[in-house]
Structures are given as C-alpha cells and as structure tokens.
Design a protein around this motif. Structure first.
Motif, PDB file in Angstrom:
ATOM      1  N   TYR A  10       0.812  -1.201   0.000  1.00  0.00           N
ATOM      2  CA  TYR A  10       0.000   0.000   0.000  1.00  0.00           C
ATOM      3  C   TYR A  10       0.851   1.258   0.000  1.00  0.00           C
ATOM      4  O   TYR A  10       1.906   1.324   0.621  1.00  0.00           O
ATOM      5  N   LEU A  11       0.366   2.273  -0.707  1.00  0.00           N
ATOM      6  CA  LEU A  11       0.934   3.610  -0.640  1.00  0.00           C
ATOM      7  C   LEU A  11      -0.162   4.562  -0.186  1.00  0.00           C
ATOM      8  O   LEU A  11      -1.304   4.460  -0.636  1.00  0.00           O
ATOM      9  N   SER A  12       0.148   5.485   0.711  1.00  0.00           N
ATOM     10  CA  SER A  12      -0.821   6.478   1.150  1.00  0.00           C
ATOM     11  C   SER A  12      -0.861   7.603   0.128  1.00  0.00           C
ATOM     12  O   SER A  12       0.154   8.237  -0.146  1.00  0.00           O
ATOM     13  N   VAL A  13      -2.051   7.841  -0.439  1.00  0.00           N
ATOM     14  CA  VAL A  13      -2.204   8.837  -1.500  1.00  0.00           C
ATOM     15  C   VAL A  13      -3.189   9.913  -1.057  1.00  0.00           C
ATOM     16  O   VAL A  13      -4.332   9.589  -0.716  1.00  0.00           O
ATOM     17  N   PRO A  14      -2.789  11.186  -1.051  1.00  0.00           N
ATOM     18  CA  PRO A  14      -3.742  12.261  -0.738  1.00  0.00           C
ATOM     19  C   PRO A  14      -4.922  12.196  -1.696  1.00  0.00           C
ATOM     20  O   PRO A  14      -4.753  12.048  -2.912  1.00  0.00           O
ATOM     21  N   SER A  15      -6.142  12.299  -1.174  1.00  0.00           N
ATOM     22  CA  SER A  15      -7.338  12.101  -1.987  1.00  0.00           C
ATOM     23  C   SER A  15      -7.444  13.103  -3.128  1.00  0.00           C
ATOM     24  O   SER A  15      -7.945  12.779  -4.210  1.00  0.00           O
ATOM     25  N   PHE A  16      -6.962  14.342  -2.920  1.00  0.00           N
ATOM     26  CA  PHE A  16      -7.107  15.349  -3.974  1.00  0.00           C
ATOM     27  C   PHE A  16      -6.077  15.176  -5.093  1.00  0.00           C
ATOM     28  O   PHE A  16      -6.077  15.921  -6.063  1.00  0.00           O
ATOM     29  N   PHE A  17      -5.191  14.180  -4.957  1.00  0.00           N
ATOM     30  CA  PHE A  17      -4.275  13.845  -6.047  1.00  0.00           C
ATOM     31  C   PHE A  17      -4.916  12.839  -7.013  1.00  0.00           C
ATOM     32  O   PHE A  17      -4.355  12.544  -8.061  1.00  0.00           O
ATOM     33  N   LYS A  18      -6.070  12.308  -6.645  1.00  0.00           N
ATOM     34  CA  LYS A  18      -6.693  11.252  -7.437  1.00  0.00           C
ATOM     35  C   LYS A  18      -7.835  11.818  -8.279  1.00  0.00           C
ATOM     36  O   LYS A  18      -8.622  12.655  -7.818  1.00  0.00           O
ATOM     37  N   CYS A  19      -7.917  11.351  -9.497  1.00  0.00           N
ATOM     38  CA  CYS A  19      -8.973  11.782 -10.413  1.00  0.00           C
ATOM     39  C   CYS A  19     -10.327  11.268  -9.917  1.00  0.00           C
ATOM     40  O   CYS A  19     -10.451  10.073  -9.610  1.00  0.00           O
ATOM     41  N   PRO A  20     -11.346  12.119  -9.811  1.00  0.00           N
ATOM     42  CA  PRO A  20     -12.664  11.670  -9.348  1.00  0.00           C
ATOM     43  C   PRO A  20     -13.302  10.619 -10.251  1.00  0.00           C
ATOM     44  O   PRO A  20     -14.210   9.907  -9.820  1.00  0.00           O
ATOM     45  N   ILE A  21     -12.834  10.507 -11.491  1.00  0.00           N
ATOM     46  CA  ILE A  21     -13.406   9.520 -12.416  1.00  0.00           C
ATOM     47  C   ILE A  21     -12.660   8.197 -12.330  1.00  0.00           C
ATOM     48  O   ILE A  21     -13.244   7.141 -12.065  1.00  0.00           O
ATOM     49  N   SER A  22     -11.358   8.220 -12.553  1.00  0.00           N
ATOM     50  CA  SER A  22     -10.573   6.971 -12.577  1.00  0.00           C
ATOM     51  C   SER A  22     -10.109   6.523 -11.205  1.00  0.00           C
ATOM     52  O   SER A  22      -9.755   5.359 -11.006  1.00  0.00           O
ATOM     53  N   MET A  23     -10.065   7.455 -10.243  1.00  0.00           N
ATOM     54  CA  MET A  23      -9.569   7.214  -8.889  1.00  0.00           C
ATOM     55  C   MET A  23      -8.083   6.848  -8.869  1.00  0.00           C
ATOM     56  O   MET A  23      -7.579   6.304  -7.897  1.00  0.00           O
ATOM     57  N   ASP A  24      -7.385   7.168  -9.959  1.00  0.00           N
ATOM     58  CA  ASP A  24      -5.937   6.999 -10.013  1.00  0.00           C
ATOM     59  C   ASP A  24      -5.256   8.349  -9.807  1.00  0.00           C
ATOM     60  O   ASP A  24      -5.884   9.401  -9.990  1.00  0.00           O
ATOM     61  N   VAL A  25      -3.967   8.327  -9.426  1.00  0.00           N
ATOM     62  CA  VAL A  25      -3.221   9.578  -9.307  1.00  0.00           C
ATOM     63  C   VAL A  25      -3.169  10.257 -10.673  1.00  0.00           C
ATOM     64  O   VAL A  25      -2.870   9.617 -11.689  1.00  0.00           O
ATOM     65  N   MET A  26      -3.485  11.547 -10.696  1.00  0.00           N
ATOM     66  CA  MET A  26      -3.567  12.273 -11.972  1.00  0.00           C
ATOM     67  C   MET A  26      -2.186  12.508 -12.566  1.00  0.00           C
ATOM     68  O   MET A  26      -1.276  12.952 -11.884  1.00  0.00           O
TER      69      MET A  26
END
Length: 420
Positions: A10-26
């Motif tokens: 697991y990696l901790s990812v800030p939620s606002f770094f993730k695309c609301p559509i794909s849920m991947d890091v932008m």
C-alpha cells in the motif's frame, strides 16, 4: 488520505491527487469551469462520450474547455519524488519488482536454498515501511516475511553481513507494533539454543559496530521483546554482553533518542537481582545521576533515569551504590516536583529505599541538605498515589528524627517550586 494498492503493498495517496473519475493519481490534472479537477484523459473521454455536465457536481457546463492545473501537477510531482515512485529516482521503490522479489526469496527460504536477503531489497523494504503505518502493516502481513528475515541472524558474526543485520533490525523495529510480528520474533528467540545465541549475537554486533539508527532500533526491539513475557526477558537478561551494550547506549553522547532507547530497554530487561547487580557494576548510578543533573535532558529521559534508579534501589548493591555516589541523592531530590508526576513518584521510591529502608545516614544528610523534607511534604500534598503518600509519611518521620529543626524550617522557609 486514500490508499493505493499495488501487488499487495500500500501507498498512502492524498485524496485530492486522485482523479474523481478513474480514482488513479492524476498524470495531467486539468480543471473544468466548475472548478473541479480531473485527469485529462479521463475527463476528455467523458466529454467525448457526449456528456455536457461535470461528473462530480452534475452541473451543466457553460464551456467544455479545460485548463491545466499547474499548481496541483507540481504538488503531485513533489509528492511522487518524496514517496519514491519515480523510476529514475536513485532511491526508487518499485512495488511490483520488490514484491515479486520477496515472493521468490520466501520460496527459496522454504526450500533452504537461501538464508540471505540482499541489501538492496532490504533497503527498499525499509524505505517503503518508513512512509506510513499502512505500508508497515502491508509488509508485516506478507506470509513468511518475518521468519525469513530472522533467519538472517544465523552466522551473524561475519562482519561483512553487518549492513544486512542492521537493516533487518531497523525493519523489525518498524513493523514490530503490527499484529503477530512480535509473537513470531519471540517464537524465533525461544525456539532453540542456537536461535537464542544467533539472535543475541546479531543484536550485540549491531550495538557494538552498527550505525546510530540501527543501535536505537536494536534497543527498541529488545525492549519490546523483554516486555512480552518473562521467558523472553530472562533470555535477554542472561546475555551479559547485551546488558553491557545497552548500558553503553545510555552512557553515550549519541543524543536523546539513543539514551532514551537504552534506558527503556534496561528498564524492561533488568528485573532480576542478577541483572540489577550487573548494571550497578557497570556504573548505572553515576550515569543516571549525570542525566538527572543535566538541565538539557528531556522529560522522558529524566523519567526513565529515575525509574532505573528506583529499580536498582530494590537490591542491596543498588542502594549501596546510590548512597556512595555523592551526586545521585541530591540530583534526585532536586528533580522532585520539577519534571513530571511520574518522575516525582519514581524519585520518592529511590529516596524512600535509601533513607527509610536502608536508614543510610549519608543519604539522609544529603537529602536534608537539599531541602528534602520540604520537597517530601509538598509531594504529600500533591495528587500522588496512595503508596507514594505512605512512603512520604515514613520519610517525614525519618527526617524529623534526624533534625530537631526540620519542622520549624518547613514552617518558616519559603520555597518556590515551578509546577510541572
């Protein structure tokens, strides 16, 4: 903070770094006229499908133009570098490769073809585990990981493997709080005479020749093991060379974390009379007295120094050493009501042992010269435990007997003591 899983890690990812559509890091964040940011590829696919609304808010778009969010892109790049995700980074941690490597190593271990994990793999695991609690949890859950790295304690006298042993101990320190890890390590420790010998030799090697971070980790791991059960504590306490190296850690000039780790380990390990006598012989009384006398030490270091003195004051050798050291009793008395409630209660235990139990005249005089009666009376009036209040009452009787003017001095002298 969201979690992104890759091959079981697991990696901790800030939620606002993730695309609301794909849920991947932008990779290429762009903003719509609504102010919501998406990854360019995802939002473009949405718009090309004929939608004229914002996916997150469902507002009708006045314009389908997108604007690059350069600020967010820079933040993601900085985060990516710090989390060791870029393949060109010299400290990169490739989750897939590392995880596959671990599986191969575990498979080799099961077939007894390998008892070593490479420095590179261990460094990657340590780097990964340091990033977050979630990462440490995922490492700890890898089947067979703890038994694999503890096998590396074998043949640890070879100086060329010290870097690997350091990394193993640092890794154990990181994941030890996770469920089941300490139990597996304890099982390895008590499994056989050879396991006990190789484990103690590994920790001794690191405490003697390792780097500072590894020494601190070794102290913490030994403290945790000794606190687990009586058998583990006995096994560690029986290794006199380990006791000596833990004492050296407390007596070093390596700084607060090292001293704190050494003291904590000694407190957990030294509960038998033999181990108490050993640290007294090594000079713990003088060392603790110096720590108490220094105004620069932290609250936790002072508390642990007081606790160590309280522990050894329960044996004759410890009380004798405290009484014979000209600085110890004055340092303890001066710290009463000055550090924390815990430090004060430990300090009262020390003074009670040497002044009331042993009735040592030298200790009584040293305490009285440093306004001991006043301090003890003040502790009695504080919110201390019942047992400490009882010890204070017995100390007051001793001090009054030894000085006719004690009570008058308490009633007329003004003593200013800063609260905790």
């Amino acid at each position: 903070m969201a979690r992104e899983k890759s091959n079981g890690l697991y990696l901790s990812v800030p939620s606002f770094f993730k695309c609301p559509i794909s849920m991947d890091v932008m990779k290429s964040p762009v903003s719509l006229c609504t102010g919501v940011t998406y990854d360019r590829q995802s939002i473009q696919k949405w718009l090309d499908s004929g939608h004229n609304t914002c996916p997150a808010t469902m507002q009708v778009l006045q314009s389908t133009d997108v604007v690059p969010n350069l600020t967010l892109r820079r933040l993601i790049r900085v985060w990516s570098d710090s989390y060791l995700l870029r393949p060109e980074s010299h400290a990169s941690f490739n989750n897939h490769i590392a995880f596959e490597s671990l599986k191969k190593l575990i498979s080799s271990e099961c077939s007894e073809q390998s008892e070593r994990v490479s420095v590179g793999t261990l460094s990657s695991i340590v780097s990964f585990a340091k990033l977050s609690g979630e990462n440490r949890e995922s490492v700890a859950k890898i089947d067979g990981f703890v038994p694999l790295i503890t096998k590396m304690f074998k043949n640890c006298n070879e100086i060329e493997v010290i870097e690997q042993i350091e990394l193993v101990i640092i890794c154990l320190d990181l994941i030890l709080p996770e469920k089941g890890v300490r139990e597996q390590l304890v099982q390895h420790l008590v499994n056989s005479t050879s396991s006990t010998s190789s484990t103690s030799s590994s920790f001794t090697l690191v405490l003697q020749r390792g780097g500072l971070d590894a020494k601190i980790s070794a102290g913490r791991v030994l403290e945790s093991l000794a606190s687990f059960d009586n058998e583990s504590r006995r096994i560690i306490a029986d290794q006199s060379v380990l006791i000596k190296e833990l004492y050296n850690l407390t007596a070093s000039d390596a700084g607060y974390p090292a001293v704190d780790a050494g003291l904590a380990a000694l407190i957990a390990v030294c509960t038998s009379r033999q181990s108490k006598k050993e640290i007294v012989r090594l000079g713990i009384v003088k060392t603790a007295g110096k720590l108490l006398s220094s105004p620069e030490n932290s609250v936790t270091v002072v508390e642990k120094a007081m606790k160590v003195l309280e522990i050894i004051s329960t044996c004759t050798e410890g009380r004798t050493a405290i009484c014979e050291d000209e600085n110890c009793v004055p340092a303890v008395v001066k710290r009463l009501m000055k550090v924390s409630p815990a430090a004060t209660e430990h300090g009262i235990g020390v003074i009670w042992s040497v002044c009331y139990m042993s009735r040592d005249r030298t200790a009584q005089e040293a305490a009285m010269r440093n306004n001991g009666l006043t301090k003890v009376l003040l502790v009695m009036q504080s919110n201390c435990s019942g047992s400490v209040r009882q010890m204070c009452g017995e100390l007051v009787k001793v001090f009054r007997v030894n000085s006719k003017s004690c009570l008058a001095s308490y009633e007329t002298r003004t003593t200013h003591i800063t609260p905790y």
